[in-house]
Design an enzyme around this catalytic site. Structure first.
Site, mmCIF file in Angstrom:
data_model
loop_
_atom_site.group_PDB
_atom_site.id
_atom_site.type_symbol
_atom_site.label_atom_id
_atom_site.label_comp_id
_atom_site.label_asym_id
_atom_site.label_seq_id
_atom_site.Cartn_x
_atom_site.Cartn_y
_atom_site.Cartn_z
ATOM 1 N N CYS A 117 6.874 -7.080 -5.398
ATOM 2 C CA CYS A 117 7.181 -5.765 -6.100
ATOM 3 C C CYS A 117 8.242 -4.995 -5.394
ATOM 4 C CB CYS A 117 6.278 -4.706 -6.523
ATOM 5 S SG CYS A 117 5.070 -5.141 -7.777
ATOM 6 N N ARG A 122 10.373 -3.051 2.660
ATOM 7 C CA ARG A 122 8.760 -3.296 2.755
ATOM 8 C C ARG A 122 8.755 -4.330 4.285
ATOM 9 N NH1 ARG A 122 5.574 -4.982 -2.698
ATOM 10 N NH2 ARG A 122 3.996 -4.310 -1.211
HETATM 11 N N1 EPU Z 1 4.621 -0.282 6.546
HETATM 12 C C1 EPU Z 1 5.376 -0.343 7.592
HETATM 13 N N2 EPU Z 1 5.417 -1.618 8.403
HETATM 14 C C2 EPU Z 1 4.579 -2.451 8.060
HETATM 15 C C3 EPU Z 1 3.744 -2.563 6.938
HETATM 16 C C4 EPU Z 1 3.773 -1.400 6.198
HETATM 17 O O1 EPU Z 1 6.190 0.561 7.843
HETATM 18 O O2 EPU Z 1 4.482 -3.543 8.874
HETATM 19 C C5 EPU Z 1 4.789 0.735 5.623
HETATM 20 C C6 EPU Z 1 5.258 0.445 4.205
HETATM 21 O O3 EPU Z 1 6.683 0.542 4.170
HETATM 22 C C7 EPU Z 1 4.760 1.428 3.439
HETATM 23 C C8 EPU Z 1 3.419 1.664 3.916
HETATM 24 O O4 EPU Z 1 3.188 1.362 5.339
HETATM 25 O O5 EPU Z 1 5.516 2.659 3.388
HETATM 26 C C9 EPU Z 1 2.002 1.151 3.412
HETATM 27 O O6 EPU Z 1 2.433 -0.233 3.477
HETATM 28 P P1 EPU Z 1 1.256 -1.499 2.992
HETATM 29 O O7 EPU Z 1 1.420 -2.544 4.353
HETATM 30 O O8 EPU Z 1 -0.041 -0.785 3.220
HETATM 31 O O9 EPU Z 1 1.438 -2.130 1.719
HETATM 32 P P2 EPU Z 1 1.187 -3.835 1.448
HETATM 33 O O10 EPU Z 1 -0.010 -4.155 2.331
HETATM 34 O O11 EPU Z 1 2.488 -4.526 1.503
HETATM 35 C C10 EPU Z 1 -0.710 -3.183 -0.511
HETATM 36 C C11 EPU Z 1 -0.974 -3.632 -1.780
HETATM 37 C C12 EPU Z 1 0.081 -2.864 -2.673
HETATM 38 C C13 EPU Z 1 -0.011 -1.339 -2.528
HETATM 39 C C14 EPU Z 1 -0.221 -1.196 -0.960
HETATM 40 C C15 EPU Z 1 -0.338 0.454 -0.438
HETATM 41 C C16 EPU Z 1 -1.496 -5.819 -1.695
HETATM 42 C C17 EPU Z 1 -1.318 -7.123 -1.983
HETATM 43 N N3 EPU Z 1 -0.653 -5.077 -1.900
HETATM 44 O O12 EPU Z 1 0.673 -3.524 -0.085
HETATM 45 O O13 EPU Z 1 -0.207 -2.938 -3.820
HETATM 46 O O14 EPU Z 1 0.983 -0.658 -2.972
HETATM 47 O O15 EPU Z 1 -0.994 -1.862 -0.236
HETATM 48 O O16 EPU Z 1 -1.817 0.823 -1.049
HETATM 49 O O17 EPU Z 1 -2.616 -5.480 -1.336
HETATM 50 C C18 EPU Z 1 0.153 -3.190 -6.329
HETATM 51 O O18 EPU Z 1 -1.021 -4.029 -6.399
HETATM 52 O O19 EPU Z 1 0.658 -2.961 -7.457
HETATM 53 C C19 EPU Z 1 0.634 -3.174 -5.276
HETATM 54 C C20 EPU Z 1 2.031 -2.968 -4.827
#
Ligand code: EPU
Length: 431
Positions: A117, A122
């Site tokens: 998404c 990201r």
């Molecule tokens: N972030 C950083 N650096 C990193 C990683 C993340 O700055 O190395 C920041 C991101 O930019 C963001 C925040 O940390 O502002 C949270 O990001 P996170 O890494 O937790 O998100 P993600 O792992 O990419 C998962 C879910 C998302 C959900 C987010 C937050 C999965 C596959 N995806 O994404 O789910 O929005 O955590 O809870 O688990 C969805 O299911 O619709 C979805 C988008």
């Protein structure tokens, strides 16, 4: 291009059962390649993100057997190292979990930068910081991240995450589970899917302590055995049906849920005046009085989940008064609001804040799902709207919701999956 066509205005009533959690399943499937035996994973949601993850793992040499639509057997024992299939990797964010899993298995990984998404930048700096602390070096060339531990021995370490990141927490757990010694992740994510992943790995013989708190300790083990494991119910799918029930001012019992995972959503609905009855594994939501505005701020678990932000915003757009929604996790997760405005919603956006002025009735319109949860929000809006709502780009929605047309129809919604090749809006959901 397929579409959902909704005739709004029907109160949802009845019982709906929740599928396995997408965000747990997309972490547990790659985790299974760390096993030294065959794993059988049950309660997998039948959604396109899972199909894609299985194709990626198969392409990488894992033997994947579909036992039935919700049970998969993974035999990773014959896998040898290879690069990930770039075309498939771009289709989903969770493909980045291959980095941690391959690093844990082969001490190296070559993985295409992930898709998924689009709601702003990201970054994966925290994932890479974790790998480096474990003793792996990385470089990025032509969109491919190469991570490698030169002496083939990742070593336990202390990692403090600068932001609470689900993805970084998962990836570090996957890389560290078979490393030497103790790894401590501080400021770790606490989402239910993090706990589910830790439980799965511990069933396999891992030694992980503290998942669900912000300090996770992982003592590396040499072997992980094959197990049978059942995925937890999907917190966000459950929350979406709660919002759908409320937007139609209906009465719905949502089964196969862990109510504890829904507490932040329940709290906000109760603040709005919704009745929520909680049972051991189900939750009933119904409305018998006018709803009140409320403010929402998204936060990492146990705060209000960002993945429910579009759905609750759609709901609030039908609730009298001015509600403020503060998106504190992602920097650009309000793109869908333009689509809600086509339906008459009165919402203005200023950076990470949405100001929602509730109106009595939304009006059906042609709208487009800009991402998975945006699509869910448009369905919620369409269920309450006067007239017909047509949603395109539904492939986004099918990434994360199993049988959504059938489930909503069983609750009394008028929603059809329509293919463009049928001119008369014939229901093709069973094809
Ligand atoms: N972030 C950083 N650096 C990193 C990683 C993340 O700055 O190395 C920041 C991101 O930019 C963001 C925040 O940390 O502002 C949270 O990001 P996170 O890494 O937790 O998100 P993600 O792992 O990419 C998962 C879910 C998302 C959900 C987010 C937050 C999965 C596959 N995806 O994404 O789910 O929005 O955590 O809870 O688990 C969805 O299911 O619709 C979805 C988008």
């Amino acid at each position: 291009m397929d579409k959902f066509v909704i005739s709004g205005g029907h109160k949802l009533k009845g019982t709906v059962s929740i599928s396995g959690a997408k965000n747990a399943a997309v972490a547990i499937l790659p985790a299974a390649i760390l096993s030294d035996g065959i794993c059988r994973i049950e309660n997998i949601p039948a959604i396109s993100d899972i199909t894609l993850m299985c194709r990626i793992l198969r392409d990488m040499g894992a033997n994947i057997k579909m036992i039935n639509k919700n049970t998969i057997e993974i035999d990773p024992t014959k896998m040898t190292f290879r690069e990930t299939p770039n075309d498939l990797m771009r289709g989903m964010r969770a493909s980045c979990y291959l980095m941690g899993a391959l690093l844990g298995k082969f001490s190296k990984a070559s993985v295409c930068l992930p898709g998924g998404c689009d709601f702003g930048t990201r970054p994966i700096d925290q994932h890479l910081k974790g790998f480096k602390a474990l003793g792996a070096d990385y470089n990025i060339h032509s969109g491919v991240i190469n991570v490698k531990c030169e002496d083939n021995k990742l070593k336990g370490t202390h990692i403090y995450l600068d932001v609470v990141s689900v993805g970084a927490t998962v990836n570090i757990m996957l890389a560290a589970v078979k490393s030497e010694g103790l790894t401590v992740i501080e400021n770790a994510a606490k989402e239910p899917h993090i706990v589910d992943l830790a439980n799965f790995l511990n069933c396999m013989g891992a030694d992980i302590f503290g998942a669900g708190t912000d300090v996770i300790k992982i003592r590396g083990v040499q072997e992980l055995k094959g197990v049978t494991y059942s995925i937890i119910p999907d917190q966000i799918e459950a929350g979406t049906y709660m919002a759908a029930a409320v937007v139609t001012r209906g009465d719905v019992t949502i089964e196969n849920v862990i109510p504890k995972h829904l507490e932040s959503i329940t709290a906000k609905l109760e603040e709005m005046g919704v009745n929520v009855e909680t049972f051991d594994e189900s939750i009933r939501v119904f409305c018998n009085k006018p709803l009140k505005k409320c403010n929402v701020k998204t936060m990492p678990h146990p705060g209000f989940p960002t993945d429910m932000q579009p759905q609750i915003t759609a709901l609030l757009s039908t609730v009298e008064g001015t509600s403020i929604v503060n998106e504190a996790v992602w920097d650009n997760r309000f793109r869908y609001i333009e689509e809600l405005r086509r339906m008459g919603a009165k919402i203005s956006v200023d950076g990470r804040l949405a100001v929602v002025e509730g109106i009595e009735t939304l009006t059906g319109a042609n709208v487009s799902a800009t991402d998975l949860r945006a699509g869910a929000a448009l369905i919620i809006a369409g269920l309450s709207a006067k007239g017909k709502t047509t949603i395109d780009n539904i492939n986004h929605i099918e990434r994360g919701y199993e049988n959504i047309v059938e489930k909503l129809t069983s609750l009394g919604a008028d929603i059809k999956h329509v293919s463009d090749i049928f001119s008369n809006e014939e229901d093709v959901s069973g094809i």
